[in-house]
Design a protein around this motif. Structure first.
Motif, PDB file in Angstrom:
ATOM      1  N   LYS A 143      82.480  -7.627  -7.292  1.00 41.14           N
ATOM      2  CA  LYS A 143      82.650  -7.337  -5.938  1.00 41.14           C
ATOM      3  C   LYS A 143      84.113  -6.679  -5.981  1.00 41.14           C
ATOM      4  N   ILE A 144      85.266  -7.338  -6.446  1.00 39.61           N
ATOM      5  CA  ILE A 144      86.532  -6.686  -6.584  1.00 39.61           C
ATOM      6  C   ILE A 144      86.573  -6.064  -8.027  1.00 39.61           C
ATOM      7  N   PRO A 145      87.335  -4.807  -8.088  1.00 42.11           N
ATOM      8  CA  PRO A 145      87.399  -4.595  -9.330  1.00 42.11           C
ATOM      9  C   PRO A 145      88.265  -5.386 -10.254  1.00 42.11           C
ATOM     10  N   CYS A 146      87.809  -5.510 -11.394  1.00 41.55           N
ATOM     11  CA  CYS A 146      88.518  -6.444 -12.464  1.00 41.55           C
ATOM     12  C   CYS A 146      89.963  -6.243 -12.728  1.00 41.55           C
ATOM     13  N   LEU A 147      90.472  -4.987 -12.663  1.00 44.73           N
ATOM     14  CA  LEU A 147      91.734  -4.473 -12.766  1.00 44.73           C
ATOM     15  C   LEU A 147      92.780  -4.850 -11.629  1.00 44.73           C
ATOM     16  N   ALA A 148      92.147  -4.888 -10.448  1.00 41.83           N
ATOM     17  CA  ALA A 148      92.729  -5.087  -9.183  1.00 41.83           C
ATOM     18  C   ALA A 148      93.110  -6.624  -9.265  1.00 41.83           C
ATOM     19  N   THR A 149      92.256  -7.554  -9.419  1.00 42.20           N
ATOM     20  CA  THR A 149      92.422  -8.908  -9.498  1.00 42.20           C
ATOM     21  C   THR A 149      93.723  -9.211 -10.594  1.00 42.20           C
ATOM     22  N   MET A 150      93.692  -8.441 -11.659  1.00 45.19           N
ATOM     23  CA  MET A 150      94.698  -8.497 -12.663  1.00 45.19           C
ATOM     24  C   MET A 150      96.034  -8.203 -12.113  1.00 45.19           C
ATOM     25  N   ILE A 151      96.012  -7.101 -11.432  1.00 48.47           N
ATOM     26  CA  ILE A 151      97.302  -6.678 -10.797  1.00 48.47           C
ATOM     27  C   ILE A 151      97.678  -7.741  -9.609  1.00 48.47           C
ATOM     28  N   ASP A 152      96.990  -8.246  -9.102  1.00 51.76           N
ATOM     29  CA  ASP A 152      97.414  -9.379  -8.167  1.00 51.76           C
ATOM     30  C   ASP A 152      97.984 -10.476  -8.913  1.00 51.76           C
ATOM     31  N   ALA A 153      97.289 -10.798  -9.788  1.00 53.80           N
ATOM     32  CA  ALA A 153      97.886 -11.971 -10.852  1.00 53.80           C
ATOM     33  C   ALA A 153      99.252 -11.557 -11.290  1.00 53.80           C
ATOM     34  N   TYR A 154      99.349 -10.203 -11.735  1.00 54.13           N
ATOM     35  CA  TYR A 154     100.700  -9.659 -12.299  1.00 54.13           C
ATOM     36  C   TYR A 154     101.936  -9.633 -11.286  1.00 54.13           C
TER      37      TYR A 154
END
Ligand code: G1P
Length: 294
Positions: A143-154
């Protein structure tokens, strides 16, 4: 677009691989141009990166990959013909998929020396900033693009971020595997990394899924990296040195969507079914046709 997303502006997409697993399909066509439903695999990955706010796409290509560059360029005659025929929807879709002028760069890996070497080839275009790396074989469907979740974590953790997901124990030897402090956490500090551990030696069953956020110091390490697993310059080996020698933190972000390894025939076929089944213009009919086949 949130300010946090702009922390990462550039994405590297290594597309130099030979695609031997898909011969003869890939004799004249790059494997990244094989289609999942009606878009090349590489377009799906660029879409994921763009949805995460990426502004500059850096393709590391090789011989016989020129058609990838053509795909991300304007096709004037085609656009004019579509416009003349009133095919507005098709025309809009073509234009939507295009990077803006100056948003895409292409550089060549001149010899197949491994993933680490391919990433190193992008060093001058990336420069001195953290960047995303997306391996195009792996389609991340959620549902949420994988990279977007990673950038939030970053935005919270900084350092380096790697997307992970669990694989069956008998497959750990095929991937980069990480050990983490807390295997149940959505974002967890990485304590160990190993590329393609021999059977029975993996520190966990969490594999690196092919999405990374890396600090630019990785390039210097890659430049002096010796051959690793399979006689190739392995990215994971330089990541291990970035973590242990340069003491940079690494966090694992769990990807909880569906993963399709389009480097394998089954993964590629499954991606086609999954992406088509969820489309309203194809799904219902495809479902009925599959039922007939089974
Ligand atoms: C590469 C990486 C590996 C990762 C995998 C994901 O391996 O080196 O760490 O788990 O991609 O697909 P390759 O598939 O190039 O052998």
């Amino acid at each position: 677009m949130s300010a946090a997303k702009k922390l990462i502006r550039k994405a590297v997409l290594p597309v130099a691989g030979l695609g031997t697993r898909f011969l003869p399909a890939t004799k004249a066509i790059p494997k990244e141009m094989l289609t999942v439903v009606d878009k090349p695999v590489i377009q799906h990955v660029v879409d994921e990166a763009r949805a995460a706010g990426i502004e500059h796409f850096i393709f590391v290509t090789g011989r016989n990959k020129g058609v990838i560059e053509d795909h991300f360029d304007t096709q004037f005659e085609l656009e004019r013909t579509l416009a003349q025929r009133g095919k507005t929807r098709e025309l809009e879709a073509l234009i939507r998929d295009l990077p803006s002028p100056g948003q895409a760069s292409f550089t060549r890996q001149q010899a197949p020396m491994g993933l680490g070497h391919a990433v190193w080839c992008a060093r001058n275009i990336v420069g001195e900033e953290p960047f995303a790396l997306l391996l195009p074989d792996m389609l991340h469907h959620g549902k949420i693009p994988c990279l977007a979740t990673m950038i939030d974590a970053y935005a919270e953790k900084r350092g380096n971020i790697v997307s992970v997901s669990a694989v069956p124990d008998d497959q750990t030897h095929q991937y980069g595997i990480v050990g983490v402090e807390d295997a149940s956490a959505a974002v967890a500090p990485i304590t160990k990394m190993v590329e393609k551990p021999p059977r029975g030696t993996a520190p966990s069953n969490l594999h690196i899924t092919g999405r990374y956020i890396l600090q630019p110091e990785i390039f210097e390490l890659l430049g002096e990296q010796e051959q690793g697993a399979g006689g190739e310059i392995q990215l994971t080996d330089s990541m291990i040195r970035l973590m242990h020698d340069l003491k940079q933190p690494f966090h694992a972000v769990r990807f909880d969507g569906e993963l399709y390894d389009c480097g394998s025939k089954i993964g590629f076929l499954m991606a086609n079914f999954a992406y088509a089944l969820e489309r309203s213009d194809l799904g219902p009919q495809l479902k009925a046709e599959i039922k007939k086949l089974l």
